[in-house]
Design a protein around this motif. Structure first.
Motif, short mmCIF file in Angstrom:
data_model
loop_
_atom_site.label_atom_id
_atom_site.label_comp_id
_atom_site.label_asym_id
_atom_site.label_seq_id
_atom_site.Cartn_x
_atom_site.Cartn_y
_atom_site.Cartn_z
N LYS A 1 -7.05 -2.93 2.70
CA LYS A 1 -5.90 -2.90 1.61
C LYS A 1 -4.91 -4.17 1.99
O LYS A 1 -4.41 -4.69 1.20
N LEU A 2 -4.75 -4.25 3.58
CA LEU A 2 -4.06 -5.30 3.94
C LEU A 2 -4.57 -6.80 3.52
O LEU A 2 -3.96 -7.73 3.21
N SER B 1 0.23 4.05 1.42
CA SER B 1 0.23 4.75 2.85
C SER B 1 1.21 4.04 3.80
O SER B 1 1.19 2.99 4.14
N PRO C 1 0.96 -1.11 -0.20
CA PRO C 1 0.05 -0.24 0.00
C PRO C 1 0.67 1.28 0.07
O PRO C 1 1.98 1.34 0.63
N SER D 1 -10.11 1.45 6.14
CA SER D 1 -9.38 1.41 4.84
C SER D 1 -8.30 0.72 4.93
O SER D 1 -7.71 0.14 4.00
N ALA D 2 -7.40 0.80 5.91
CA ALA D 2 -6.10 0.21 6.01
C ALA D 2 -6.31 -1.17 6.03
O ALA D 2 -5.62 -2.09 5.37
N LYS E 1 1.43 4.82 7.02
CA LYS E 1 0.74 4.50 8.02
C LYS E 1 0.18 2.89 7.92
O LYS E 1 0.24 2.20 8.93
N THR E 2 -0.33 2.41 6.72
CA THR E 2 -0.92 1.26 6.63
C THR E 2 0.25 0.23 6.68
O THR E 2 0.26 -0.75 7.23
N ARG E 3 1.44 0.61 6.01
CA ARG E 3 2.56 -0.47 6.15
C ARG E 3 3.03 -0.49 7.51
O ARG E 3 3.47 -1.54 7.86
#
Length: 472
Positions: free
Chosen positions: A74-75, A31, A29, A70-71, A33-35
């Motif tokens: 995506k994961l 983002s 991703p 949302s995160a 923050k998502t990672r």
């Protein structure tokens, strides 16, 4: 290594975060923050409450729960498949299930617990992995709780390195070796004319995309190669870049007898070297007070700087930002001592700086650095430099920095406290903040933090395959 199953994942956290399936890298991703949340779930190894994740990564006035949803989505798309649900979430909890997953850090931790001896090839391979910084590129300087966790994990990785590679010094020698005379012979030295006629000595060495270093005092284009501080670092940076550096006016091989010794002159001297070297776009490295020069240059020339790398830097000098009147008085007295004692054969005055700059040095290293200081700058100019550094203030320029920025700092820095580095990073939009496990303001080539510094720089620059466009 056994053959990887069709749906098995390989996740790397040493270096930058990576996910591979069937030896092919998966697109992560965008983002950060998502990672970072994925890394947090992976390494904590336990369910995390949604409120906890919101506090860690999305605390603020916007919609943290929406950002978290949302995160997670995506994961799930990245990691889940028909045979394995690895990101599991309900209304309250989120967890990572290590189903058919190999994690580089976990594998090494298991080896350490088994207390396995490493043979020569395994030793080299393990060192290559552990020389990479843990989760490079995933710092979030504005998120204190996550950043504290990340710092603790990096300290744990240092401990793991010591357990798996206890005889590193005996088997591998000095982490960053001094350059050979052949390497030194390839250095090309020239002189740039500053706007006021001052001659600024500059040099290039190495091959590859350009990397420019803003000058700081206590440098000398030739004598640096005999220094335990500068020689190993510059050689390593020149292995995969054309390293361009120069001596500050009043210092090193540049003109010492100069009327104008000022912060603005330092910045315009950098501009002169850039023009003389004919480099169009480049990463810029600033060390100590050179960080402020790099910041000002990047703010004035956003089209020229592709990446900004700062080590041991600060945005405001002690006269501007010092909280204690007693501390100010001590610093003022030190300037007087330097003016009167810097050039003496007795190194006691210069030793005050050596002990603050490199407290982890051996006595022999301090003695050598004391003599190096005497040769690089005159007593008068040493005092003038300290006067200028005290009044530095680029705080209002930090918001003008638009390029990717990496701020690094020694955790135990006695010259510029680590809080100054954190404050610097927090004021530059999107900046990464990394602390290294050392007390030295200037890194010694033999310490592991020198390797970590270079690894972070390489990882940071590798995020853009075109970093530093070729010179014109």
């Amino acid at each position: 290594m056994s053959e990887v199953a069709m749906n098995e994942l390989e996740i790397g956290v040493l270096g930058g975060l990576s996910v591979r399936r069937d030896d092919h890298a998966l697109k992560l991703p965008a983002s950060r923050k998502t990672r970072a949340m994925l890394a947090f779930l992976l390494l904590t190894g336990k369910p995390q409450h949604r409120e906890r994740l919101c506090d860690l990564f999305w605390e603020g006035p916007d919609d943290p729960r929406g950002a978290l949803r949302s995160a997670i989505w995506k994961l799930r798309r990245l990691l889940n498949d028909s045979e394995a649900e690895r990101i599991v979430a309900d209304r309250e909890w989120v967890r990572f299930e290590p189903v058919a997953v190999k994690v580089d850090y976990s594998n090494l931790t298991e080896r350490a617990l088994r207390d396995e001896a490493l043979n020569g090839q395994e030793f080299s391979e393990t060192r290559a992995v552990l020389d990479q910084p843990l989760l490079a590129g995933l710092d979030l300087p504005d998120h204190a709780q996550y950043q504290a966790w990340l710092s603790a994990m990096r300290e744990e990785a240092e401990t793991l390195r010591g357990r798996l590679l206890p005889d590193l010094g005996a088997r591998s020698g000095s982490p960053l070796d001094k350059p050979s005379q052949l390497h030194l012979a390839r250095q090309q030295i020239g002189f740039a004319g500053a706007k006021d006629g001052t001659r600024i000595a500059w040099a290039r060495i190495g091959a590859g995309p350009p990397l420019l270093k803003a000058a700081n005092w206590l440098n000398h284009l030739e004598l640096d190669w005999d220094s335990e501080v500068w020689s190993p670092l510059f050689q390593e940076l020149a292995r995969d870049h054309c390293l361009v550096r120069y001596d500050e006016r009043g210092n090193g091989m540049s003109d010492w007898e100069v009327e104008n010794l000022s912060f603005d002159a330092f910045v315009t001297d950098l501009e002169s070297v850039v023009e003389q070297s004919r480099v169009e776009r480049f990463p810029l490295l600033g060390i100590s007070q050179g960080a402020a020069v790099a910041i000002e240059y990047a703010a004035r020339n956003p089209d020229r700087v592709s990446h900004l790398i700062l080590w041991g830097g600060y945005a405001a000098g002690w006269r501007v930002d010092e909280e204690s009147a007693e501390s100010k008085a001590e610093r003022e007295a030190l300037i007087t001592l330097v003016a009167n004692g810097w050039g003496r054969d007795d190194s006691s005055y210069r030793n005050l700086f050596s002990r603050a700059l490199i407290p982890g040095a051996t006595e022999a290293e301090r003695v050598a650095f004391d003599e190096f200081q005497r040769k690089t700058v005159s007593p008068t100019n040493a005092a003038r430099f300290l006067e200028i550094f005290a009044d530095i203030d680029v705080r209002d320029r930090l918001s003008a920095i638009k390029c990717p920025t990496l701020v690094m700092h020694a955790r135990g820095d006695q010259r510029v406290p680590v809080a100054k580095g954190a404050e610097l990073a927090s004021q530059i939009s999107g900046a990464e903040f990394v602390t290294l496990p050392t007390d030295n303001h200037l890194l010694l080539g033999r310490e592991h933090s020198s390797e970590l510094f270079v690894a972070h720089v390489r990882q940071f620059l590798s995020n853009d395959p075109n970093n530093g466009a070729a010179s014109g």
